[in-house]
Design a protein around this motif. Structure first.
Motif, mmCIF file in Angstrom:
data_model
loop_
_atom_site.group_PDB
_atom_site.id
_atom_site.type_symbol
_atom_site.label_atom_id
_atom_site.label_comp_id
_atom_site.label_asym_id
_atom_site.label_seq_id
_atom_site.Cartn_x
_atom_site.Cartn_y
_atom_site.Cartn_z
ATOM 1 N N GLN A 173 47.489 55.567 54.487
ATOM 2 C CA GLN A 173 47.962 56.866 54.222
ATOM 3 C C GLN A 173 49.646 56.692 53.371
ATOM 4 O O GLN A 173 49.949 56.847 53.824
ATOM 5 N N PRO A 174 48.869 56.289 51.584
ATOM 6 C CA PRO A 174 50.280 56.395 50.963
ATOM 7 C C PRO A 174 51.072 58.167 50.758
ATOM 8 O O PRO A 174 50.118 58.654 51.220
ATOM 9 N N GLU A 175 51.553 58.735 49.871
ATOM 10 C CA GLU A 175 51.931 59.880 49.549
ATOM 11 C C GLU A 175 51.798 59.758 47.868
ATOM 12 O O GLU A 175 53.029 59.172 47.857
ATOM 13 N N TYR A 176 51.174 60.757 47.537
ATOM 14 C CA TYR A 176 51.059 60.568 46.666
ATOM 15 C C TYR A 176 51.405 61.683 45.317
ATOM 16 O O TYR A 176 52.117 62.385 46.107
ATOM 17 N N VAL A 177 52.297 60.948 44.198
ATOM 18 C CA VAL A 177 52.985 61.749 43.667
ATOM 19 C C VAL A 177 52.311 62.385 42.238
ATOM 20 O O VAL A 177 52.008 61.710 41.695
ATOM 21 N N PRO A 178 51.362 63.523 42.204
ATOM 22 C CA PRO A 178 50.949 63.743 41.264
ATOM 23 C C PRO A 178 51.827 64.055 39.483
ATOM 24 O O PRO A 178 52.241 63.999 40.038
ATOM 25 N N GLY A 179 51.286 63.156 38.416
ATOM 26 C CA GLY A 179 52.131 63.118 37.938
ATOM 27 C C GLY A 179 53.972 62.210 37.897
ATOM 28 O O GLY A 179 54.842 63.416 37.255
ATOM 29 N N GLY A 180 53.576 61.799 38.671
ATOM 30 C CA GLY A 180 54.816 61.017 38.981
ATOM 31 C C GLY A 180 54.973 60.450 37.238
ATOM 32 O O GLY A 180 56.331 59.813 37.637
ATOM 33 N N VAL A 181 54.140 60.127 36.361
ATOM 34 C CA VAL A 181 54.554 58.994 35.035
ATOM 35 C C VAL A 181 54.615 60.067 34.273
ATOM 36 O O VAL A 181 53.858 60.804 34.012
ATOM 37 N N VAL A 182 55.169 59.844 32.861
ATOM 38 C CA VAL A 182 55.801 60.392 32.510
ATOM 39 C C VAL A 182 54.215 61.046 31.357
ATOM 40 O O VAL A 182 54.638 62.229 31.383
ATOM 41 N N SER A 183 52.885 60.137 31.116
ATOM 42 C CA SER A 183 52.248 60.632 30.756
ATOM 43 C C SER A 183 51.376 61.554 31.849
ATOM 44 O O SER A 183 49.698 61.942 30.848
ATOM 45 N N GLY A 184 51.412 61.958 33.042
ATOM 46 C CA GLY A 184 50.818 62.924 33.403
ATOM 47 C C GLY A 184 49.763 62.226 34.955
ATOM 48 O O GLY A 184 49.123 62.556 35.537
#
Length: 627
Positions: free
Chosen positions: A362-373
């Motif tokens: 169960q990781p924590e996802y980060v939408p748009g966490g990279v500059v490219s989206g």
């Protein structure tokens, strides 16, 4: 001419049409504000896209009251058709009284069942986990924080504070507070639930601020070059926030006993005193022996570089691709050590103990966490699971994984967005590289692939040079598209994805000569010239990679809607791959839903394009068995 009879109290909004040469000038007066837009002749469509009242497809948006009267003053100009439209639309409505709720989750659930509204909240990551744990799922939302980040980037202000408090401060002219620091990575059972719900920093500015910031964001979206596209970007980003929380809660099925078997097979027994496992210790001893020394820390790049130097081999670094070009008996041992060391530190026994609980990762996802989206994760390394470790990802008994992978995604994006008809025609094939090879490269698929990837990633040397020359001659529009992005980046400018995500600004100095030397840019080896070329490579790929991320996010949001109400769960997503965990009897239907979602994403982004975005689909018990 009166357009749309208001029902009850209404805000009077006047629309004045006048002719001005080749275009029609439309002045819209809203309360004490006024806007003017230029509408070319032939524009006749006025309608109500989701959340917005649009006078023309991409020109102006007002969506502030549920009931609005529209008065067109003056004679109707030639070339403009004014249509009667309904005043019943979904948008930012006039606020009613605040409704106290003894149980927030129950109140949200009731409103969701009755109306399926679009929930507006400061941050999905801060609000949604508690609702989800209470059994409440919402269909859609507007995430103010994610939207603010997109709008700031579009305005060339990438990286400025994006919280509701910061947006409200900018709106009111108050000092803008810094965003709270990112939450530390917290494995399941280590306080993650509490961290999810209680964001660092002071309390938010309140409901009135949320409402006004939302309205301001709608107006700023409407002012973008392509508001229809930007709304899709905001919707996909906000949906991604919901999906990220849901996937983190569902977790990826993980068999700890299988994981242990893999680690024992690869690494041998763990050290009883906490050091490297047996296989790594043996390799380290053999590497030291190959260099003729008693001991060497094989995980230390500095020690390896010194050891190679003593053997007469000067290396710039110890990366695998550099080592593979070296003829020395230690090289194969070092390469094996590096691979196993990475598995031990990133997905070894300590990782399993921290991140796998009750058969779920169960990781924590980060939408748009990279500059490219593209998405990122906060801890857990979910987006870097080695292929060999995927053998531990096993579906529950009676369930299956539907694994979908969008092959050749970025080249197909280039074909769709560049406007190159010849490349788009090739993009209609199942294998884009093979189609290019037949069309322009004498059947040489490998050469066609080198050329297309070279154009997108800025590979301009070696074997790519003649292949790029063929690509430039055969597909000049597509080649020009990425070249223009590169030149803009080199000059210090900003580039955008298809939907409007904007790259970060370059470091200072791209557009200016080096201090004291106005001609410094003429030297191709100057610091400024090298930095400009590096940024050009980044912006060249940004316009493609960011658009590919948008296509994948739109597919994911569409697929979530397709799966709503079923037992199927989205459990994993990275870049261009998605995994659905579902009962075995639903696997075929889920695979079809994934195909439909891919087709829908293509249509939403690119309309009626000849370019295909095929998905490689596998129905498997184990993730490692996916094709």
């Amino acid at each position: 001419m009166l357009i749309g009879e208001p029902e009850g109290d209404a805000l009077n909004l006047s629309v004045t049409f006048t002719n001005s040469g080749e275009a029609t000038i439309v002045e819209v007066r809203y309360d004490d504000q006024a806007q003017q837009i230029s509408v070319p002749e032939g524009v006749t469509t006025y309608g109500f896209p989701d959340q917005q009242l649009v006078f023309s497809a991409d020109d102006i948006t007002f969506g502030s009251h549920q009931n609005v009267s529209f008065q067109a003053d003056g004679a109707e100009p030639t070339g403009v058709e004014v249509q009667t439209i309904s005043t019943e639309f979904v948008g930012y409505e006039t606020l009613g009284p605040v409704e106290p709720a003894a149980e927030l989750a129950a109140a949200v659930a009731a409103r969701e069942r009755a109306e399926h509204p679009r929930w507006v909240w400061a941050s999905g990551a801060g609000v949604y986990p508690a609702l989800l744990r209470a059994g409440v799922r919402v269909e859609r939302c507007h995430d103010v924080e994610l939207t603010e980040a997109l709008l700031l980037g579009h305005a060339g202000r990438w990286g400025e504070p994006r919280s509701l408090a910061a947006a409200w401060a900018r709106r009111t002219g108050a000092p803008v507070p810094a965003d709270p620091p990112p939450r530390p990575a917290a494995p399941p059972g280590h306080g993650q639930d509490a961290l999810f719900d209680t964001l660092p920093g002071p309390p938010g500015p309140g409901l009135d601020a949320l409402v006004e910031v939302y309205a301001d964001q709608l107006a700023r979206i409407a002012a973008t070059e392509h508001p229809g596209r930007f709304r899709l970007l905001v919707a996909a980003e906000s949906a991604g926030a919901l999906i990220a929380v849901e996937m983190g809660a569902a977790g990826l099925p993980w068999r700890a006993e299988v994981h242990d078997e893999i680690l024992a097979e690869l690494l041998g027994e763990p050290s009883p005193v906490g050091g490297p496992p047996r296989r790594l210790a043996e390799l380290a001893a053999r590497i030291a022996d190959a260099f003729g020394v008693r001991q060497l820390h094989a995980d230390s790049p500095a020690e390896l570089l010194r050891a190679f130097a003593r053997a007469g081999v000067e290396l710039p670094n110890t990366r695998a691709w550099v080592l593979r070009g070296v003829d020395h008996p230690a090289v194969p041992l070092v390469l094996e050590y590096k691979e196993l060391y990475r598995i031990w530190t990133a997905h070894g026994w300590a990782w399993r103990d921290a991140w796998v609980r009750d058969g779920r990762f169960q990781p924590e996802y980060v939408p748009g966490g990279v500059v490219s989206g593209r998405w990122a994760t906060r801890g857990g390394g979910a987006l870097q699971i080695p292929k060999v470790i995927r053998r531990a990802v096993v579906a529950d008994p009676g369930w299956r994984f539907v694994v979908a992978d969008a092959g050749q995604l970025e080249p197909r994006v280039l074909a769709a967005v560049s406007g190159d008809a010849r490349l788009a025609a090739a993009g209609g094939a199942g294998d884009l590289y093979a189609a290019l090879a037949q069309d322009a490269f004498g059947g040489d698929r490998a050469r066609a692939k080198v050329a297309l990837l070279g154009a997108m990633y800025g590979q301009t040397g070696g074997a790519a040079v003649p292949a790029l020359a063929v690509l430039r001659r055969s597909y000049p529009t597509a080649f020009g598209y990425v070249e223009a992005a590169a030149r803009t980046g080199e000059a210090g400018g900003l580039v955008r994805s298809w939907l409007g995500r904007t790259c970060p600004p370059g470091t200072a100095g791209f557009a200016d000569g080096e201090e004291g030397d106005p001609d410094a840019g003429a030297d191709p080896q100057s610091t400024r010239a090298r930095a400009a070329r590096s940024r050009g490579r980044f912006t060249r790929n940004f316009v493609i990679q960011a658009t590919a991320a948008e296509w994948a996010a739109t597919l994911l949001a569409t697929l979530r809607g397709e799966l709503a109400g079923s037992d199927a769960e989205l459990v994993f997503f990275q870049h261009d791959e998605v995994i659905v965990h579902c009962p075995a009897e639903l696997a075929g239907a889920v695979a079809e839903a994934v195909r439909r979602a891919g087709e829908r994403a293509t249509t939403l982004l690119f309309g009626d394009t000849p370019v295909r975005f095929p998905l490689d689909l596998s129905i498997v018990d184990c993730y490692a068995d996916a094709d």
